[in-house]
Design a protein around this motif. Structure first.
Motif, short mmCIF file in Angstrom:
data_model
loop_
_atom_site.label_atom_id
_atom_site.label_comp_id
_atom_site.label_asym_id
_atom_site.label_seq_id
_atom_site.Cartn_x
_atom_site.Cartn_y
_atom_site.Cartn_z
N ALA A 104 0.87 -1.17 0.00
CA ALA A 104 0.00 0.00 0.00
C ALA A 104 0.91 1.21 0.00
CB ALA A 104 -0.91 0.00 1.22
N ASP A 105 0.37 2.36 -0.37
CA ASP A 105 1.16 3.58 -0.27
C ASP A 105 0.76 4.36 0.98
OD1 ASP A 105 -1.13 5.12 -0.87
OD2 ASP A 105 -0.67 5.21 -3.00
N ASN A 118 -3.80 3.89 -0.58
CA ASN A 118 -4.13 3.13 -1.78
C ASN A 118 -3.45 1.77 -1.71
OD1 ASN A 118 -5.45 5.43 -3.09
ND2 ASN A 118 -3.37 6.27 -3.26
N TRP A 125 -2.33 -1.95 -3.55
CA TRP A 125 -2.04 -2.65 -4.81
C TRP A 125 -2.64 -4.05 -4.77
CZ3 TRP A 125 -0.68 -2.58 -9.67
CH2 TRP A 125 -0.13 -3.70 -10.27
N ASN A 180 2.83 7.58 -4.57
CA ASN A 180 1.39 7.40 -4.78
C ASN A 180 1.18 6.37 -5.88
OD1 ASN A 180 -1.33 7.63 -5.51
ND2 ASN A 180 -1.39 9.80 -4.99
N LEU A 181 0.60 5.23 -5.54
CA LEU A 181 0.43 4.15 -6.51
C LEU A 181 -0.54 4.52 -7.63
CD1 LEU A 181 0.22 1.11 -4.05
CD2 LEU A 181 2.13 1.71 -5.55
N LEU A 182 -1.43 5.47 -7.36
CA LEU A 182 -2.36 5.90 -8.40
C LEU A 182 -1.73 6.88 -9.39
CD1 LEU A 182 -5.67 6.40 -6.38
CD2 LEU A 182 -5.26 4.72 -8.19
N SER A 229 0.94 1.20 -12.66
CA SER A 229 0.39 0.52 -11.48
C SER A 229 -1.06 0.89 -11.19
CB SER A 229 1.24 0.84 -10.25
OG SER A 229 1.17 2.22 -9.92
N ALA A 230 -1.53 2.01 -11.71
CA ALA A 230 -2.84 2.53 -11.31
C ALA A 230 -3.99 1.57 -11.57
CB ALA A 230 -3.10 3.86 -12.01
N VAL A 246 -4.70 -0.84 -8.72
CA VAL A 246 -4.77 -0.24 -7.38
C VAL A 246 -6.21 -0.11 -6.92
CG1 VAL A 246 -4.30 1.85 -6.04
CG2 VAL A 246 -2.61 1.01 -7.67
#
Length: 268
Positions: free
Chosen positions: A165-166, A170, A172, A200-202, A207-208, A211
């Motif tokens: 997670a970030d 968010n 993953w 930020n994974l988004l 990666s978005a 997520v």
């Protein structure tokens, strides 16, 4: 939002409906012992769409009232011994389902619909055992076209484990869309992760798409090796020897108690 497993277990109250994922999707074994120690009972488990070790241990601990699932097993280690014994003894009520039926119920919940139609159950004997499923005539046909209505499945809590997670919350989930379905349908979502990342994974196009946004996540806890003895996709394999050791020990109630007393549920 950042928490730890024992604190997250306090979200679970007696009588709640709890969604748990299939063994390959990311089972939060790190939450199993905290849930047992917390002691909230009469739980109604929803396996998405099958259950295994975590379900068996919660049943063995006496916390489960019903299990809605299409199967419960320990894979190559055989049947789930405490679950099988509890169903045979009548201590737990089985709500037999199919994989598509469970996913249909979750889809209905996420769309705000009271039910989802499903045709594939017509002609099966499951319909004799599920009085909450309804067979109706297709209202868009001229008649003679039965279809099954699956009620929305609305878990109070969903629990799963993922790689990361970030710091914004968010999570993953990669290609494990059943985890998204659980989260969209549930009131509370508790996630354990291998690690917390700063970025930020988004924000990353690569990666978005995999997520689950923080909007759907109630709490996140870091729990390295948190799926063990199950494996976690992209991280580590399952510990088949440990699962087999549990399966052998849990054939009896005393063996189960001894295993749970000695095992710390973390790799050596």
């Amino acid at each position: 939002m950042l928490s730890e497993p024992r604190a997250m277990a306090k979200h679970i109250e007696p009588g709640m409906r709890v969604a748990l994922p299939v063994d390959y999707a990311g089972v939060s074994m790190a939450m199993t012992r905290p849930i047992i120690e917390h002691g909230a009972g009469d739980l109604d488990l929803v396996c998405v769409p099958t259950g295994g070790l975590q379900v068996d241990q919660l049943v063995g601990a006496g916390l489960v009232r019903t299990v809605e699932t299409s199967a419960v097993s320990l894979g190559e280690a055989g049947g789930a011994p405490r679950f099988n014994a509890a169903v045979k003894e009548g201590a737990v009520r089985l709500k037999d389902a199919t994989c598509p039926a469970i996913h249909a119920g979750l889809m209905a919940a996420q769309k705000g619909s009271p039910f989802m139609p499903l045709r594939g159950l017509i002609g099966t004997d499951l319909l004799r055992h599920r009085d909450d499923w309804r067979v109706v005539d297709n209202p868009l046909a001229d008649g003679g076209d039965p279809i099954v209505l699956i009620p929305a499945i609305k878990p109070d809590v969903a629990i799963f484990h993922v790689p990361m997670a970030d710091r914004f919350g968010n999570v993953w989930i990669g290609r494990r869309r059943e985890l998204a379905a659980m989260a969209y349908a549930s009131r509370t979502v508790l996630v354990t992760v291998e690690r917390i990342v700063e970025e930020n994974l988004l924000a990353d196009e690569l990666s978005a798409a995999g997520v689950l946004p923080a909007l759907y996540v109630t709490a996140v806890a870091r729990a390295p090796q948190g799926a063990w003895p199950y494996g976690l996709w992209g991280e580590y394999p399952a510990d088949g020897a440990e699962i087999a050791r549990y399966a052998k020990a849990a054939r009896t109630a005393d063996g189960f108690s001894a295993y749970m007393a000695e095992a710390q549920m973390e790799p050596a």
